[in-house]
Write a protein that holds these residues in place. Structure first.
Motif, mmCIF file in Angstrom:
data_model
loop_
_atom_site.group_PDB
_atom_site.id
_atom_site.type_symbol
_atom_site.label_atom_id
_atom_site.label_comp_id
_atom_site.label_asym_id
_atom_site.label_seq_id
_atom_site.Cartn_x
_atom_site.Cartn_y
_atom_site.Cartn_z
ATOM 1 N N ARG A 11 -19.763 40.947 43.071
ATOM 2 C CA ARG A 11 -18.418 41.150 43.931
ATOM 3 C C ARG A 11 -18.831 41.711 45.057
ATOM 4 N N ASN A 12 -20.134 42.071 45.337
ATOM 5 C CA ASN A 12 -20.570 42.414 46.609
ATOM 6 C C ASN A 12 -22.058 42.492 46.577
ATOM 7 N N HIS A 64 -17.617 40.267 55.323
ATOM 8 C CA HIS A 64 -18.119 40.409 54.025
ATOM 9 C C HIS A 64 -18.621 39.240 53.252
ATOM 10 N N CYS A 66 -19.088 36.553 50.297
ATOM 11 C CA CYS A 66 -18.452 36.212 48.724
ATOM 12 C C CYS A 66 -19.397 35.442 48.096
ATOM 13 N N ASP A 68 -20.350 32.559 44.940
ATOM 14 C CA ASP A 68 -19.804 31.566 44.049
ATOM 15 C C ASP A 68 -20.929 30.781 43.340
ATOM 16 N N ARG A 78 -21.459 33.152 50.967
ATOM 17 C CA ARG A 78 -20.622 32.809 52.281
ATOM 18 C C ARG A 78 -20.156 34.025 52.777
ATOM 19 N N VAL A 80 -17.452 35.984 55.091
ATOM 20 C CA VAL A 80 -16.162 35.652 55.418
ATOM 21 C C VAL A 80 -15.560 36.730 56.162
#
Length: 260
Positions: A11-12, A64, A66, A68, A78, A80
């Protein structure tokens, strides 16, 4: 906790580093490094001298990373922008995408006319457009030696309200340059008269499908305008598998499935 294709998605950045440590590899950190290198290569931001404030009229937004997982298990990071921190805009923010019905119709047309199909996606697509939004951010640790500097956003960074429209315009200009025009049935299914057949390009954001007797030639031409990835026979498109089946007569046909 989110999983995709059986892989846990962080998530981070802190969690990404922890997952790499637990898995004994650097897959997520490599993805972060690759993304930040491309952000710098594309000159996405204009850094101001350390200590200098942003110009009047510019809005500060956060950025921040992201994460995937691609269908082939590649890790993706990525950068964003927090476009939700910006109010309503009077600039064009709309961009269409090809419909799945148009894609199926194009495959059917290719089947009837013995056309080949090739796929590709544009690397860092949005960064080929220039934003008209007056925004800036403060560089975090992921920016290395620029940490703490004011960064004026120049390119249409992912997450901004108008970024998809800016990319759509950049791509549309290039497609018109090589003779393609939007079809009347679907403005994101582009068409060109090749003399003995029509050629088609289906556009879904940065994913391209080319239908032609020489689709690779078209993609190699586009490659001089944009960096392309995954050029070749389509295996996966819009969340579904693209399969090639051989009939009893020895002819090859395309089919869709949801196996993956």
């Amino acid at each position: 906790t989110k999983y995709k294709y059986g892989v846990r998605v962080p998530r981070n950045v802190k969690e990404a580093i922890a997952l790499d440590k637990a898995n004994g590899n650097t897959l997520w950190q490599d993805a972060i490094a690759k993304e930040m290198a491309q952000i710098m290569d594309f000159k996405t931001f204009k850094p101001l001298p350390r200590g200098q404030k942003a110009p009047a009229g510019y809005t500060r937004i956060p950025v921040h990373i992201c994460f995937d997982v691609k269908f082939d298990l590649r890790r993706k990071a990525r950068l964003v922008a927090g476009g939700n921190h910006i109010g309503a805009t009077n600039k064009d923010a709309y961009s269409g995408v090809v419909s799945i019905d148009s894609v199926r119709t194009a495959f059917f047309i290719a089947e009837l006319n013995d056309l080949d199909v090739a796929a590709a996606d544009v690397g860092n697509a949005y960064l080929h457009g220039y934003t008209k939004e007056k925004i800036y951010t403060i560089a975090g640790p992921e920016f290395g030696e620029l940490e703490g500097c004011v960064l004026i956003c120049v390119k249409s960074l992912y997450g901004l309200k108008t970024s998809m429209a800016r990319w759509h315009k950049a791509l549309s200009d290039k497609l018109r340059l090589i003779g393609f025009m939007p079809s009347k049935a679907d403005p994101d299914l582009w068409i060109r008269d090749a003399g003995d057949h029509y050629e088609y390009i289906a556009v879904y954001s940065d994913d391209l499908l080319v239908f032609s007797k020489k689709p690779i030639v078209i993609l190699r031409g586009l490659e001089t305008l944009f960096p392309l990835k995954g050029v070749g026979t389509p295996e996966f498109y819009l969340g579904g598998d693209v399969n090639i089946l051989k009939s009893e007569e020895g002819k090859y046909h395309y089919a869709f499935s949801a196996r993956t």
